[in-house]
Scaffold this active site. Structure first.
Site, PDB file in Angstrom:
ATOM      1  N   LYS A   1       0.808  -1.225   0.000  1.00 25.31           N
ATOM      2  CA  LYS A   1       0.000   0.000   0.000  1.00 25.31           C
ATOM      3  C   LYS A   1       0.840   1.273   0.000  1.00 25.31           C
ATOM      4  CE  LYS A   1      -4.467  -1.493   1.626  1.00 25.31           C
ATOM      5  NZ  LYS A   1      -4.344  -2.917   2.018  1.00 25.31           N
TER       6      LYS A   1
ATOM      7  N   SER B   1       1.669  -9.804  -0.960  1.00 25.34           N
ATOM      8  CA  SER B   1       1.334  -8.381  -0.827  1.00 25.34           C
ATOM      9  C   SER B   1       1.696  -7.777   0.525  1.00 25.34           C
ATOM     10  CB  SER B   1      -0.152  -8.180  -1.107  1.00 25.34           C
ATOM     11  OG  SER B   1      -0.939  -9.019  -0.281  1.00 25.34           O
TER      12      SER B   1
ATOM     13  N   GLU C   1      -9.721   7.163   4.083  1.00 29.54           N
ATOM     14  CA  GLU C   1     -10.570   6.339   4.933  1.00 29.54           C
ATOM     15  C   GLU C   1      -9.886   4.985   5.041  1.00 29.54           C
ATOM     16  OE1 GLU C   1     -10.723   4.255   1.778  1.00 29.54           O
ATOM     17  OE2 GLU C   1     -11.423   6.278   1.430  1.00 29.54           O
TER      18      GLU C   1
HETATM   19  C1  PLP Z   1      -5.169  -3.952   1.665  1.00 32.51           C
HETATM   20  C2  PLP Z   1      -4.440  -5.206   1.370  1.00 32.51           C
HETATM   21  C3  PLP Z   1      -4.825  -6.070   0.319  1.00 32.51           C
HETATM   22  C4  PLP Z   1      -6.058  -5.862  -0.508  1.00 32.51           C
HETATM   23  O1  PLP Z   1      -6.061  -4.710  -1.290  1.00 32.51           O
HETATM   24  P1  PLP Z   1      -5.819  -4.742  -2.866  1.00 32.51           P
HETATM   25  O2  PLP Z   1      -6.160  -3.355  -3.287  1.00 32.51           O
HETATM   26  O3  PLP Z   1      -6.734  -5.762  -3.444  1.00 32.51           O
HETATM   27  O4  PLP Z   1      -4.406  -5.084  -3.089  1.00 32.51           O
HETATM   28  C5  PLP Z   1      -4.057  -7.200   0.070  1.00 32.51           C
HETATM   29  N1  PLP Z   1      -2.967  -7.493   0.816  1.00 32.51           N
HETATM   30  C6  PLP Z   1      -2.567  -6.698   1.828  1.00 32.51           C
HETATM   31  C7  PLP Z   1      -1.356  -7.087   2.607  1.00 32.51           C
HETATM   32  C8  PLP Z   1      -3.281  -5.538   2.152  1.00 32.51           C
HETATM   33  O5  PLP Z   1      -2.870  -4.763   3.163  1.00 32.51           O
END
Ligand code: PLP
Length: 398
Positions: free
Chosen positions: A90, A380, A112
């Site tokens: 993010k 992610s 938000e």
């Molecule tokens: C917020 C988040 C997601 C989901 O958001 P996307 O916009 O679909 O990427 C996935 N993995 C992590 C670690 C997150 O913090």
């Protein structure tokens, strides 16, 4: 071909701008400022420098040999977004947009947040660039995510509890939109995924596309080839769009997005927009696939991972689904928890529960693939934030 939306912000049938009149001007201003930043060498250099020296890019593309051997099929590679500063992808978008806000002469950003991960990324970028920061958060979410509230406040952000409605993410979004309408001159609304009205889905994708660009180059350098399969979890869709974009033109690379299957297929038990009762509709400024009932009321969602717990999905992903360029599948809470432990034990890497959904799918399909096949999983985020939740759902004492 550049995978941009058309001039009106449509990805095929999806996307567009569905907002009150007062927001048309700031959205056009944002579109212009962004186009200018894309051509501005200084902006690009500054962003690249921060990505390298602050976020820690490039993140490694790591070959998970023990996991692959244990599964006994395809070779699994992990794109290590969990190693980014703040622990997830993010920050790539938060930093890009905060820099853009400053470029536009804004002194304040608002956001938000549901689970608090996006709020933390925005508070971080705001502290770094000296911007005022206010984050709206449902009071119920604040109670569930106390450490993230504290993190944001430590970095100087004001966290505002939202008491309306179900006191969760969608109420916080409404409050943030109200703030933006009122304070539009000095304020940038820093949106966290490939959602919302044009140009947000395009901007967020572009700031996240660094993930796929790096992974593509890193994989090619190590193997001289292309992977057979790239897997990412899908909440709003930003980490998926981020890694997929580089691979979309290469038709022989299969792309799979993994949604939250939750605890069952009934309404309210999952967040699988491409299964169950979803159909296209408008939510938070964009036309896209949406979990809704027959009257068009948005349905509640459930997932063990807060980041996947959202009723809509980015318009570009909806387009990719229609064209079958990306296929979508679901992994349930139990399978995600299994993958959380599997990766921890086989590789010493504790994934975010969101990312564990992608790992679970890879673990499901790898054994049936040949040893010489390759899968890239977008990891992610890291799982530190989820330790309490995992202990709670598994009924363990910490
Ligand atoms: C917020 C988040 C997601 C989901 O958001 P996307 O916009 O679909 O990427 C996935 N993995 C992590 C670690 C997150 O913090």
């Amino acid at each position: 071909m550049r995978p941009a939306p058309d001039k009106r912000g449509y990805f095929g049938a999806y996307g567009g701008v569905f907002v009150p009149e007062t927001l048309m001007t700031p959205l056009l201003e944002l579109e212009k400022a962004y186009a200018k930043a894309c051509r501005d060498r200084d902006f690009q250099t500054r962003l690249a420098e921060l990505a390298e020296r602050y976020v820690g890019r490039p993140t490694p593309l790591y070959r998970a040999r023990r996991l692959s051997a244990e599964l006994g099929g395809a070779q699994i590679w992990l794109k290590r977004e969990d190693l980014c500063h703040t622990g997830a992808h993010k920050i790539n978008n938060a930093l890009g947009q905060a820099l853009l806000a400053r470029e536009m002469g804004k002194h304040r950003v608002i956001a938000e947040t549901g689970a608090g991960q996006h709020g933390v990324a925005v508070a971080t970028a705001a502290a770094l660039l000296g911007l005022e920061c206010r984050v709206y958060m449902g009071s119920e979410d604040m109670r569930r995510q106390r450490p993230n509230v504290w993190r944001m406040r430590l970095m100087g952000a004001e966290v505002v509890p939202v008491e309306a409605g179900s006191r969760t993410l969608k109420d916080a979004i409404n409050e943030a939109l109200r703030d933006w309408v009122t304070n539009v001159n000095g304020t940038h609304y820093l949106l966290g995924s490939v959602l919302g009205p044009h140009p947000f889905p395009m901007i967020v994708r572009d700031f996240q596309a660094v993930i796929g660009r790096e992974a593509f180059g890193q994989f090619r350098k190590d193997t001289r080839g292309l992977p057979d399969l790239v897997v990412a979890c899908v909440g709003g869709g930003s980490n998926a769009a981020g890694i997929f974009t580089a691979f979309v033109p290469h038709e022989r690379v299969r792309l799979v997005g993994v949604e939250a299957g939750g605890v069952g297929s009934e309404d309210g038990q999952h967040a699988a927009r491409f299964a169950g009762s979803a159909r296209p509709g408008v939510l938070h400024g964009t036309y896209t696939w949406l979990l809704q009932d027959l009257d068009g009321q948005v349905l509640p969602t459930h997932s063990v991972s807060a980041g996947l717990d959202y009723p809509a999905v980015g318009p570009e992903l909806a387009m990719w689904r229609d064209s079958a360029r990306v296929s979508f599948t679901q992994v349930d809470d139990r399978e995600a928890l299994g993958a959380f432990h599997l990766l921890a034990e086989s590789e010493g890497i504790i994934p975010a529960l969101e990312s564990a959904h992608a790992v679970a799918y890879a673990a499901k399909v790898a054994p049936a693939m040949p040893l010489k096949a390759h899968i890239i999983v977008n990891l992610s985020g890291r799982g530190d934030k989820d330790l309490d939740e995992v202990a709670r759902v598994e009924g363990r004492e910490l």
